[in-house]
Design a protein around this motif. Structure first.
Motif, PDB file in Angstrom:
ATOM      1  N   ILE A  55       4.809   1.042  -8.712  1.00  0.00           N
ATOM      2  CA  ILE A  55       3.548   0.311  -8.862  1.00  0.00           C
ATOM      3  C   ILE A  55       3.813  -1.182  -9.010  1.00  0.00           C
ATOM      4  O   ILE A  55       3.152  -2.015  -8.370  1.00  0.00           O
ATOM      5  N   TYR A  56       4.789  -1.525  -9.834  1.00  0.00           N
ATOM      6  CA  TYR A  56       5.164  -2.918 -10.051  1.00  0.00           C
ATOM      7  C   TYR A  56       5.584  -3.581  -8.741  1.00  0.00           C
ATOM      8  O   TYR A  56       5.179  -4.708  -8.419  1.00  0.00           O
TER       9      TYR A  56
ATOM     10  N   VAL B   9       0.831  -1.208   0.000  1.00  0.00           N
ATOM     11  CA  VAL B   9       0.000   0.000   0.000  1.00  0.00           C
ATOM     12  C   VAL B   9       0.866   1.259   0.000  1.00  0.00           C
ATOM     13  O   VAL B   9       0.548   2.252  -0.667  1.00  0.00           O
ATOM     14  N   MET B  10       1.979   1.235   0.740  1.00  0.00           N
ATOM     15  CA  MET B  10       2.827   2.425   0.847  1.00  0.00           C
ATOM     16  C   MET B  10       3.752   2.623  -0.348  1.00  0.00           C
ATOM     17  O   MET B  10       4.230   3.727  -0.590  1.00  0.00           O
ATOM     18  N   LEU B  11       4.008   1.580  -1.120  1.00  0.00           N
ATOM     19  CA  LEU B  11       4.860   1.714  -2.304  1.00  0.00           C
ATOM     20  C   LEU B  11       4.138   2.405  -3.458  1.00  0.00           C
ATOM     21  O   LEU B  11       4.696   3.292  -4.112  1.00  0.00           O
ATOM     22  N   ILE B  12       2.911   2.016  -3.708  1.00  0.00           N
ATOM     23  CA  ILE B  12       2.202   2.495  -4.903  1.00  0.00           C
ATOM     24  C   ILE B  12       2.012   4.017  -4.922  1.00  0.00           C
ATOM     25  O   ILE B  12       2.249   4.657  -5.958  1.00  0.00           O
TER      26      ILE B  12
ATOM     27  N   SER C 152      11.375   1.386 -19.836  1.00  0.00           N
ATOM     28  CA  SER C 152      10.052   1.287 -20.452  1.00  0.00           C
ATOM     29  C   SER C 152       8.938   1.792 -19.546  1.00  0.00           C
ATOM     30  O   SER C 152       7.928   2.325 -20.030  1.00  0.00           O
ATOM     31  N   ILE C 153       9.081   1.653 -18.218  1.00  0.00           N
ATOM     32  CA  ILE C 153       7.977   2.042 -17.330  1.00  0.00           C
ATOM     33  C   ILE C 153       8.358   3.172 -16.366  1.00  0.00           C
ATOM     34  O   ILE C 153       7.487   3.695 -15.673  1.00  0.00           O
TER      35      ILE C 153
END
Length: 407
Positions: free
Chosen positions: A378-379, A297-300, A370-371
């Motif tokens: 998000i990944y 939750v905290m990464l995104i 690429s991202i």
């Protein structure tokens, strides 16, 4: 008195963990500058290639050799492996200060990975001497010492580099490693019956791994260790560039980049013992699963922040949940592993951790083109959610099978 021995061991090894991690992280942030200034490398690409190889070399050999040391610790004792690693790393790190060519550093880093293992040996020894009802608190406390060292190491390294240069840092690091090992040698106690262990037939590494994988929870826990490190380290190589993008100016950029890197460790250091103590009351599995979901939750949101202050907030909260990851995995490994296989089990877990440390930044760097780093956040968050789902299923299967075997 003997019943309190585990507390003495924990205190000493927490301090030893601090000295080891502080020493080992002093030079890492300045490795490229060391190659450029002391080895007269002028080509930026060449410096980058050598720095990457030298940094990764330690993890490659550590990944290969940790299971061997884990097996030998079950035969000769955890304290012996602790001292082997500590004194060995002290000698090798000191020799790094005498290197005159980049390949000297590469070879010594590879050799350091071969003998490394102070922290895994400390984890194994503490887990073997701590009452099982206090194992969560002990694992969290032990990690907090290492985390504190990892936070302060680069800070002290920067101060020393400015005042005495790079080479003396290796000598100081070697001295810290020697000090930690000497204190452990004199004060740490382990009740280990070497003659009884010698009578037990030791399985080979492959057979030993198969014996461990029969325990239903262990494949999940080894996988979780790898996935935690992989997900956490994937965005790290690009973090300074992300801070630069958010900050928008070069003023105090180094300070903010360093602060973003250390704030996660600060909250981790504070929360690890607290979550460990809580896990002793409500169960390590619950803390692990909540921490995995919370970290995801905290990464995104870090992909969508608009300022360094917002990034710092989410990085701090991320560290709070990180404090409940590796210590609870270690607690669960100890809980589900037979006493005569503890060292071997932690050896394979250390290999899984080293593999995650090695592949996370590599894959993250490859995907970043690429991202972008926003996509990496998000990944990584999604990967931690998937890891939480996998761990939930696997640990429930383990409990179900254990319950079935009792009936």
């Amino acid at each position: 008195m003997e019943r309190q021995r585990w507390k003495t061991n924990l205190t000493i090894l927490m301090g030893g963990n601090f000295l080891v991690m502080a020493g080992m992280t002093m030079i890492v942030p300045f490795l490229s500058l060391y190659l450029k200034q002391d080895f007269d490398l002028t080509d930026e690409h060449e410096v980058g290639v050598w720095a990457g190889l030298i940094f990764a070399a330690n993890f490659v050999t550590s990944f290969l050799f940790q299971p061997l040391w884990g097996k030998l610790s079950d035969k000769y004792g955890r304290k012996m492996m602790l001292l082997r690693s500590g004194f060995g790393m002290a000698i090798i790190t000191t020799l790094m200060g005498f290197a005159t060519e980049p390949w000297h550093l590469l070879a010594l880093r590879m050799l350091n990975g071969v003998v490394a293992g102070f922290t895994p040996a400390a984890v194994s020894l503490v887990s073997a001497t701590t009452p099982k009802q206090r194992i969560g608190f002990a694992m969290g406390t032990l990690q907090s010492g290492g985390t504190a060292g990892a936070i302060l190491g680069p800070f002290f390294g920067g101060l020393l580099a400015d005042s005495v240069g790079f080479r003396p840092i290796f000598y100081i690091t070697g001295a810290l490693l020697f000090l930690a090992s000497a204190i452990s040698w004199l004060l740490v106690r382990e009740n280990f019956d070497r003659s009884a262990a010698a009578l037990k037939k030791q399985a080979g590494l492959i057979k030993g791994l198969r014996d461990l994988l029969v325990i239903r929870q262990l494949p999940a826990l080894l996988s979780v260790t790898f996935l935690i490190q992989f997900a956490m380290l994937s965005p790290m190589p690009l973090m300074p560039l992300y801070v630069e993008k958010l900050h928008g100016t070069t003023a105090n950029l180094a300070f903010y980049a360093g602060f973003v890197g250390s704030v996660t460790g600060l909250s981790n250091m504070v929360c690890a013992p607290l979550l460990g103590k809580l896990s002793d009351k409500i169960g390590s599995s619950r803390i692990l699963l909540v921490s995995l979901a919370g970290a995801g939750v905290m990464l995104i949101p870090q992909a969508f922040v608009g300022s360094v202050a917002q990034l710092l907030t989410f990085r701090f909260l991320l560290g709070c949940f990180m404090g409940g990851l590796i210590p609870t995995v270690n607690s669960l490994i100890r809980k589900h592993t037979p006493d005569d296989m503890v060292g071997r089990s932690f050896g394979f877990n250390s290999s899984a951790l080293a593999l995650g440390n090695m592949l996370g930044p590599v894959v993250g760097g490859a995907l970043s083109g690429s991202i972008g780093i926003e996509g990496l956040f998000i990944y990584s968050g999604i990967l931690l959610f998937a890891t939480c789902a996998w761990a939930t299923w696997a640990l429930r299967v383990g409990r179900s099978s254990a319950a079935g075997s009792k009936t």
